[in-house]
Design an enzyme around this catalytic site. Structure first.
Site, PDB file in Angstrom:
ATOM      1  N   ASN A  13      79.218  41.336  58.017  1.00 54.17           N
ATOM      2  CA  ASN A  13      78.012  42.045  57.592  1.00 54.17           C
ATOM      3  C   ASN A  13      77.666  43.032  58.711  1.00 54.17           C
ATOM      4  O   ASN A  13      77.166  42.623  59.754  1.00 54.17           O
ATOM      5  CB  ASN A  13      76.883  41.025  57.380  1.00 54.17           C
ATOM      6  CG  ASN A  13      75.536  41.679  57.163  1.00 54.17           C
ATOM      7  OD1 ASN A  13      75.453  42.883  56.925  1.00 54.17           O
ATOM      8  ND2 ASN A  13      74.476  40.880  57.245  1.00 54.17           N
ATOM      9  N   TRP A  14      77.952  44.293  58.464  1.00 54.69           N
ATOM     10  CA  TRP A  14      77.751  45.285  59.525  1.00 54.69           C
ATOM     11  C   TRP A  14      76.289  45.683  59.703  1.00 54.69           C
ATOM     12  O   TRP A  14      75.963  46.412  60.631  1.00 54.69           O
ATOM     13  CB  TRP A  14      78.605  46.525  59.237  1.00 54.69           C
ATOM     14  CG  TRP A  14      80.034  46.363  59.660  1.00 54.69           C
ATOM     15  CD1 TRP A  14      80.704  45.190  59.865  1.00 54.69           C
ATOM     16  CD2 TRP A  14      80.965  47.409  59.943  1.00 54.69           C
ATOM     17  NE1 TRP A  14      81.993  45.439  60.256  1.00 54.69           N
ATOM     18  CE2 TRP A  14      82.184  46.799  60.307  1.00 54.69           C
ATOM     19  CE3 TRP A  14      80.896  48.797  59.912  1.00 54.69           C
ATOM     20  CZ2 TRP A  14      83.321  47.535  60.645  1.00 54.69           C
ATOM     21  CZ3 TRP A  14      82.025  49.539  60.239  1.00 54.69           C
ATOM     22  CH2 TRP A  14      83.228  48.910  60.611  1.00 54.69           C
ATOM     23  N   LYS A  15      75.444  45.250  58.766  1.00 54.74           N
ATOM     24  CA  LYS A  15      74.020  45.609  58.829  1.00 54.74           C
ATOM     25  C   LYS A  15      73.888  47.133  58.958  1.00 54.74           C
ATOM     26  O   LYS A  15      74.708  47.859  58.402  1.00 54.74           O
ATOM     27  CB  LYS A  15      73.332  44.843  59.963  1.00 54.74           C
ATOM     28  CG  LYS A  15      73.613  43.341  59.855  1.00 54.74           C
ATOM     29  CD  LYS A  15      72.793  42.487  60.760  1.00 54.74           C
ATOM     30  CE  LYS A  15      73.174  41.023  60.538  1.00 54.74           C
ATOM     31  NZ  LYS A  15      72.362  40.105  61.322  1.00 54.74           N
ATOM     32  N   HIS A 100      69.802  38.194  52.121  1.00 53.56           N
ATOM     33  CA  HIS A 100      69.931  37.984  53.568  1.00 53.56           C
ATOM     34  C   HIS A 100      68.531  37.814  54.152  1.00 53.56           C
ATOM     35  O   HIS A 100      67.580  38.457  53.689  1.00 53.56           O
ATOM     36  CB  HIS A 100      70.646  39.177  54.209  1.00 53.56           C
ATOM     37  CG  HIS A 100      70.988  38.939  55.644  1.00 53.56           C
ATOM     38  ND1 HIS A 100      70.057  39.062  56.644  1.00 53.56           N
ATOM     39  CD2 HIS A 100      72.138  38.542  56.240  1.00 53.56           C
ATOM     40  CE1 HIS A 100      70.624  38.762  57.801  1.00 53.56           C
ATOM     41  NE2 HIS A 100      71.891  38.442  57.580  1.00 53.56           N
ATOM     42  N   GLU A 102      67.170  38.950  56.666  1.00 47.72           N
ATOM     43  CA  GLU A 102      66.531  40.192  57.123  1.00 47.72           C
ATOM     44  C   GLU A 102      65.904  40.942  55.957  1.00 47.72           C
ATOM     45  O   GLU A 102      64.877  41.603  56.113  1.00 47.72           O
ATOM     46  CB  GLU A 102      67.556  41.061  57.880  1.00 47.72           C
ATOM     47  CG  GLU A 102      67.810  40.486  59.267  1.00 47.72           C
ATOM     48  CD  GLU A 102      69.185  40.778  59.838  1.00 47.72           C
ATOM     49  OE1 GLU A 102      69.884  41.683  59.350  1.00 47.72           O
ATOM     50  OE2 GLU A 102      69.575  40.069  60.801  1.00 47.72           O
ATOM     51  N   GLU A 170      72.634  30.519  56.625  1.00 49.49           N
ATOM     52  CA  GLU A 170      72.383  31.225  57.878  1.00 49.49           C
ATOM     53  C   GLU A 170      71.027  30.813  58.442  1.00 49.49           C
ATOM     54  O   GLU A 170      69.984  31.328  58.000  1.00 49.49           O
ATOM     55  CB  GLU A 170      72.371  32.739  57.641  1.00 49.49           C
ATOM     56  CG  GLU A 170      73.699  33.281  57.153  1.00 49.49           C
ATOM     57  CD  GLU A 170      73.852  34.757  57.508  1.00 49.49           C
ATOM     58  OE1 GLU A 170      74.846  35.084  58.159  1.00 49.49           O
ATOM     59  OE2 GLU A 170      72.978  35.552  57.161  1.00 49.49           O
ATOM     60  N   GLY A 176      72.035  36.596  65.453  1.00 54.35           N
ATOM     61  CA  GLY A 176      71.942  37.582  66.529  1.00 54.35           C
ATOM     62  C   GLY A 176      71.369  37.048  67.828  1.00 54.35           C
ATOM     63  O   GLY A 176      71.003  37.815  68.715  1.00 54.35           O
ATOM     64  N   SER A 215      75.522  33.926  64.708  1.00 54.83           N
ATOM     65  CA  SER A 215      76.175  33.913  66.017  1.00 54.83           C
ATOM     66  C   SER A 215      77.588  33.320  66.004  1.00 54.83           C
ATOM     67  O   SER A 215      78.000  32.657  66.958  1.00 54.83           O
ATOM     68  CB  SER A 215      75.297  33.189  67.049  1.00 54.83           C
ATOM     69  OG  SER A 215      74.094  33.909  67.246  1.00 54.83           O
ATOM     70  N   GLY A 236      77.844  38.777  61.678  1.00 54.64           N
ATOM     71  CA  GLY A 236      77.154  40.037  61.935  1.00 54.64           C
ATOM     72  C   GLY A 236      77.807  40.764  63.098  1.00 54.64           C
ATOM     73  O   GLY A 236      78.879  41.363  62.972  1.00 54.64           O
ATOM     74  N   GLY A 237      77.180  40.674  64.269  1.00 55.91           N
ATOM     75  CA  GLY A 237      77.607  41.418  65.459  1.00 55.91           C
ATOM     76  C   GLY A 237      79.097  41.377  65.747  1.00 55.91           C
ATOM     77  O   GLY A 237      79.698  42.421  66.050  1.00 55.91           O
TER      78      GLY A 237
HETATM   79  P1  PGA Z   1      75.186  37.441  63.673  1.00 53.87           P
HETATM   80  O1  PGA Z   1      74.589  37.783  62.207  1.00 53.87           O
HETATM   81  O2  PGA Z   1      76.609  37.021  63.466  1.00 53.87           O
HETATM   82  O3  PGA Z   1      75.065  38.739  64.428  1.00 53.87           O
HETATM   83  O4  PGA Z   1      74.358  36.349  64.238  1.00 53.87           O
HETATM   84  C1  PGA Z   1      74.915  37.019  61.105  1.00 53.87           C
HETATM   85  C2  PGA Z   1      74.272  37.570  59.860  1.00 53.87           C
HETATM   86  O5  PGA Z   1      73.078  37.921  59.907  1.00 53.87           O
HETATM   87  O6  PGA Z   1      74.906  37.666  58.790  1.00 53.87           O
END
Ligand code: PGA
Length: 253
Positions: A13-15, A100, A102, A170, A176, A215, A236-237
């Site tokens: 997930n590149w956000k 998600h 967010e 999640e 993050g 993470s 994500g990251g």
């Molecule tokens: P993260 O994000 O791997 O950067 O913790 C995961 C996500 O929100 O899908």
């Protein structure tokens, strides 16, 4: 009878990160996957909306699928700034992440809206990745399983199947932050999700993929991916760079 294990999915997930030039990461990942030979998991990258089309064109016929991070519930109409699942399908998206944390937090998305978006994905022939997870406050209050139960109940429809839906657990506090639950905690929540899926969808409940997200990085992927009922990761990251993302996929190689 032992159920057949679902094929794992490692999803990035590149956000709101990456420009069109970042397609080089997709190419680099593909080169690594090609070299690896047989890859026993599905690999997915969900870039920001403007890159979905170009990335999907590049990834066509390769081991990497391309998806999106959100969609609108409706087919078309007066919804300024929104994108329908049909539009995503039209440009080559195979998956879409819905609900998600967010989006639940930044856009006030409710589980009912998440369900409507997942139904839209199915209508368009796209697999929905439905996210659930507790906040730190809910965790500290001992409400994790209660929150997950309620989000699953509200975000899934009775007609959903293991083919058209993936669940992602999640924990919001792990996203993050570099913090992760212990493998025991992950096992507990994933077993709970599996139980809820079996109660709702019968034997098909065993076939749903339940991803862990929050993470995940190359150094902890193997441990997290070997937890029972963890059928892949939502990253994500660490999905932004092909080297890191491949390091996570390597947990399955
Ligand atoms: P993260 O994000 O791997 O950067 O913790 C995961 C996500 O929100 O899908």
């Amino acid at each position: 009878m032992a159920a057949r294990k679902p094929k794992p999915l490692v999803a990035g997930n590149w956000k709101m990160n990456g420009l069109k030039a970042s397609v080089k990461e997709v190419n680099a990942l593909n080169a690594k996957l090609k070299k690896a030979g047989r890859v026993p998991c599905e690999v997915l990258i969900c870039p920001p909306m403007p890159s979905v089309q170009a990335f999907a064109a590049k990834a066509k016929g390769t081991k990497v699928a391309i998806g999106a991070q959100d969609c609108h519930a409706n087919l078309s109409g007066a919804h300024t700034g929104d994108v329908s699942a049909e539009m995503l399908k039209d440009v080559g998206a195979k998956f879409v992440i819905v609900g998600h944390s967010e989006r639940r937090a930044d856009h006030g998305e409710t589980s009912a809206e998440v369900k409507a978006k997942a139904l839209a994905a199915h209508r368009a022939g796209i697999t929905a990745i439905v996210c659930v997870g507790e906040t730190e406050k809910e965790r500290d209050a001992g409400d994790t399983l209660k929150v997950i139960t309620s989000q699953l109940k509200g975000s899934l429809d009775d007609g959903f199947t293991a083919k058209n839906t993936v669940i992602a657990y999640e924990p919001v506090w792990a996203i993050g932050t570099g913090r992760t639950p212990t493998p025991e905690d992950v096992a507990k929540v994933h077993a709970h999700i599996r139980k809820r899926l079996a109660a709702r969808f019968g034997s098909d409940g065993d076939a749903f993929r339940i991803l862990y997200g929050g993470s995940v990085k190359p150094s902890n992927a193997e441990e997290l991916m070997s937890v029972p009922n963890v059928n892949g990761a939502l990253v994500g990251g660490a999905s932004l760079k092909a080297t890191d993302f491949f390091g996570i996929i390597s947990a399955y190689l």
